[in-house]
Design a protein around this motif. Structure first.
Motif, PDB file in Angstrom:
ATOM      1  N   PRO A 278       0.846  -1.199   0.000  1.00  0.00           N
ATOM      2  CA  PRO A 278       0.000   0.000   0.000  1.00  0.00           C
ATOM      3  C   PRO A 278       0.881   1.248   0.000  1.00  0.00           C
ATOM      4  O   PRO A 278       2.055   1.188   0.317  1.00  0.00           O
ATOM      5  N   GLY A 279       0.284   2.356  -0.366  1.00  0.00           N
ATOM      6  CA  GLY A 279       1.000   3.635  -0.336  1.00  0.00           C
ATOM      7  C   GLY A 279      -0.015   4.747  -0.180  1.00  0.00           C
ATOM      8  O   GLY A 279      -1.189   4.488   0.151  1.00  0.00           O
ATOM      9  N   VAL A 405       5.479  10.104   6.402  1.00  0.00           N
ATOM     10  CA  VAL A 405       6.297   9.572   5.305  1.00  0.00           C
ATOM     11  C   VAL A 405       5.376   9.358   4.105  1.00  0.00           C
ATOM     12  O   VAL A 405       4.477   8.521   4.147  1.00  0.00           O
ATOM     13  N   LEU A 406       5.593  10.144   3.044  1.00  0.00           N
ATOM     14  CA  LEU A 406       4.777   9.989   1.835  1.00  0.00           C
ATOM     15  C   LEU A 406       5.515   9.184   0.768  1.00  0.00           C
ATOM     16  O   LEU A 406       4.898   8.548  -0.086  1.00  0.00           O
ATOM     17  N   VAL A 407       6.849   9.260   0.777  1.00  0.00           N
ATOM     18  CA  VAL A 407       7.662   8.518  -0.205  1.00  0.00           C
ATOM     19  C   VAL A 407       8.830   7.881   0.550  1.00  0.00           C
ATOM     20  O   VAL A 407       9.503   8.558   1.330  1.00  0.00           O
ATOM     21  N   ASP A 408       9.070   6.602   0.284  1.00  0.00           N
ATOM     22  CA  ASP A 408      10.162   5.917   0.995  1.00  0.00           C
ATOM     23  C   ASP A 408      11.479   6.028   0.215  1.00  0.00           C
ATOM     24  O   ASP A 408      12.075   5.026  -0.183  1.00  0.00           O
ATOM     25  N   PHE A 426       3.045   9.103  10.901  1.00  0.00           N
ATOM     26  CA  PHE A 426       2.194   8.342   9.978  1.00  0.00           C
ATOM     27  C   PHE A 426       3.075   7.951   8.803  1.00  0.00           C
ATOM     28  O   PHE A 426       3.499   8.793   8.010  1.00  0.00           O
ATOM     29  N   ASP A 427       3.336   6.655   8.707  1.00  0.00           N
ATOM     30  CA  ASP A 427       4.225   6.126   7.664  1.00  0.00           C
ATOM     31  C   ASP A 427       3.362   5.471   6.587  1.00  0.00           C
ATOM     32  O   ASP A 427       2.979   4.313   6.716  1.00  0.00           O
ATOM     33  N   PHE A 432       9.226   1.684   7.840  1.00  0.00           N
ATOM     34  CA  PHE A 432       9.898   1.151   9.019  1.00  0.00           C
ATOM     35  C   PHE A 432       9.448  -0.277   9.336  1.00  0.00           C
ATOM     36  O   PHE A 432       9.806  -0.850  10.332  1.00  0.00           O
ATOM     37  N   LYS A 433       8.617  -0.829   8.460  1.00  0.00           N
ATOM     38  CA  LYS A 433       8.097  -2.181   8.697  1.00  0.00           C
ATOM     39  C   LYS A 433       8.707  -3.176   7.723  1.00  0.00           C
ATOM     40  O   LYS A 433       8.561  -4.366   7.865  1.00  0.00           O
ATOM     41  N   LYS A 434       9.338  -2.646   6.620  1.00  0.00           N
ATOM     42  CA  LYS A 434       9.798  -3.579   5.591  1.00  0.00           C
ATOM     43  C   LYS A 434      11.206  -4.065   5.907  1.00  0.00           C
ATOM     44  O   LYS A 434      11.974  -3.390   6.534  1.00  0.00           O
TER      45      LYS A 434
END
Ligand code: SAJ
Length: 434
Positions: A278-279, A405-408, A426-427, A432-434
């Motif tokens: 998701p994004g 965080v809108l873009v990683d 809000f990520d 931070f989960k990958k």
């Protein structure tokens, strides 16, 4: 370096008897696809004229420069122009091959606008010589190759135009060969990827494929033009539908109170499940646009494709609503927005959901917004004039109480939970989960 085909090989017996064209290849449209393709063709020994309606673009390319950021493109264009194998012009010359790589935007009501392709066909027709081949690369609704044939036929009654579905025939060839390269890896993928080449007739496809076979290391797969047009739309619709599933899951997860990143990570341990990420929504000029071309072609049948588009568009609204809820929970707090590009590690902002969300928030809360985007030196005017500030990562983290965080981007990936201590975070990308 592969040797380019000579005229007789490319056009069959007798072709060498035709009047000599000005260039072997004319690439119409020097954008994200046309310019890299023109430069690669030149690097493989072809004599190429790149054509663009913008005098600025033409001057830049003739000076060995580039007007778009893409890995390795500056070096390639510089070498191609120095070798004189690539020149640029605002005029369409006579050529053996014409490659059309112009934009096909969405028009009113999400319907495809092929007016630039039609204009390219009109600009080619006066100069075209028997034996030449027109190839359309622009993502196009089904039937566009036949529309190009129609335009050339109207303007050149002296030339016999191939008919879709005929076995042979026609003094020229017309084919469709969609680009399928990923922004950020365009130069590499133009050479490595398989190509689908669809002709109005099998002869048209063969003639077009001869050009691609001179520089493509992947396979050149031959079909008819309608199938090739559909294949391109289907590839991007497939990805859009799969991203929509991930985005819908993230909204379901918000509602039922589970962590979507944990759900996807664990579900993907099933041997036949592979959920995408998701994004904040889907951007770029391809996946967010092309599925509408399929919907326009078959509005009643394309229900899933349409719904996926709607889900992915709605994800940006959902994301903005979640950010506004955080802002309401911390009145007066400064907000750091990390990333504006449509995906990580590129400077491309076309159809970017991050940019759209940032612009909407800045319209209400301009001075509270600290925008971090390592790929630009100045904020886009649409946001800058609303009072937002382009801020360095460290300064933004020091000042902001809310971080989104809108873009990683890779430039953010070293951040640790301690960097956000005491802040509302809000990520949207699960960085931070990958
Ligand atoms: N995205 C997600 N989650 C994911 C993957 C992507 O939200 O798991 C988002 C990205 O953040 C971005 C959007 O989707 O906003 C599109 O990015 P992308 O990397 O999927 O695709 P593009 O638009 O850069 O390039 C696509 C590619 N098509 C496919 O992968 C089927 C490329 O091969 C095409 O050549 C290109 O469209 C095009 O020009 O049509």
């Amino acid at each position: 370096m592969n040797a380019p085909l000579d005229a007789a090989t490319a056009f069959g017996p007798g072709a060498a008897m035709q009047p000599a064209p000005d260039h072997q290849i004319a690439v119409i449209g020097l954008g994200y696809i046309g310019l890299p393709t023109a430069a690669i063709l030149a690097s493989y020994g072809w004599d190429v004229c790149g054509v663009d309606v913008s005098g600025r673009v033409v001057d830049t390319v003739n000076a060995g420069g580039v007007h778009i950021e893409e890995r390795d493109l500056d070096r390639l264009v510089d070498e191609a122009t120095r070798s004189k194998r690539l020149v640029a012009s605002v005029h369409v010359p006579a050529a053996h091959y014409y490659m059309i790589a112009v934009p096909t935007p969405l028009g009113a009501g999400n319907t495809p606008d092929i007016s630039y392709v039609e204009a390219a066909a009109r600009s080619i027709a006066p100069n075209i010589l028997p034996g030449a081949c027109i190839i359309i690369e622009s993502t196009s609704p089904v039937g566009t190759t036949e529309r190009v044939a129609e335009i050339v036929a109207e303007m050149r009654p002296d030339i016999s135009i191939p008919k879709f579905g005929a076995k042979h025939g026609g003094d020229i060839a017309i084919a469709y060969c969609p680009e399928r390269v990923l922004p950020g890896r365009i130069v590499q993928e133009l050479i490595q990827n398989d190509r689908v080449v669809g002709g109005l007739t099998p002869d048209c496809a063969q003639q077009a494929a001869a050009l691609y076979m001179s520089f493509v290391r992947g396979d050149c797969l031959i079909t008819n033009s309608r199938v090739a047009e559909t294949v391109k739309l289907v590839e991007n619709s497939f990805r859009d539908v799969n991203i929509a599933f991930a985005n819908e899951l993230s909204m379901i997860a918000d509602e039922i109170g589970v962590d979507v990143w944990d759900v996807i990570r664990l579900a993907n341990r099933h041997p036949r499940v592979n959920i995408l990420q998701p994004g904040p929504g889907v951007g770029g000029h391809c996946i967010a646009v092309d599925p509408w071309f399929l919907v326009a072609g078959a509005p009643k049948a394309a229900r899933l494709v349409r719904t996926a588009r709607e889900v992915n568009d709605y994800k940006a609204v959902h994301t903005e609503n979640r950010i506004r809820a955080l802002i309401d929970a911390a009145p007066g707090a400064k907000v750091a927005l990390l990333g504006l590009a449509f995906k990580p590690d590129i400077d491309d902002f076309r159809e970017s959901p991050a940019l759209e969300i940032a612009a909407n928030l800045c319209a209400d809360l301009g001075k509270r917004m600290l925008v971090v985007e390592p790929f630009i030196d100045d904020l886009p005017a649409s946001i800058a004039e609303l009072g937002a500030e382009l801020t360095g990562l460290d300064a933004a983290l020091a000042e902001a109480e809310i971080v989104v965080v809108l873009v990683d981007h890779t430039a953010f990936k070293h951040l640790m939970p301690a960097d956000f201590a005491g802040k509302l975070v809000f990520d949207t990308r699960g960085m931070f989960k990958k």
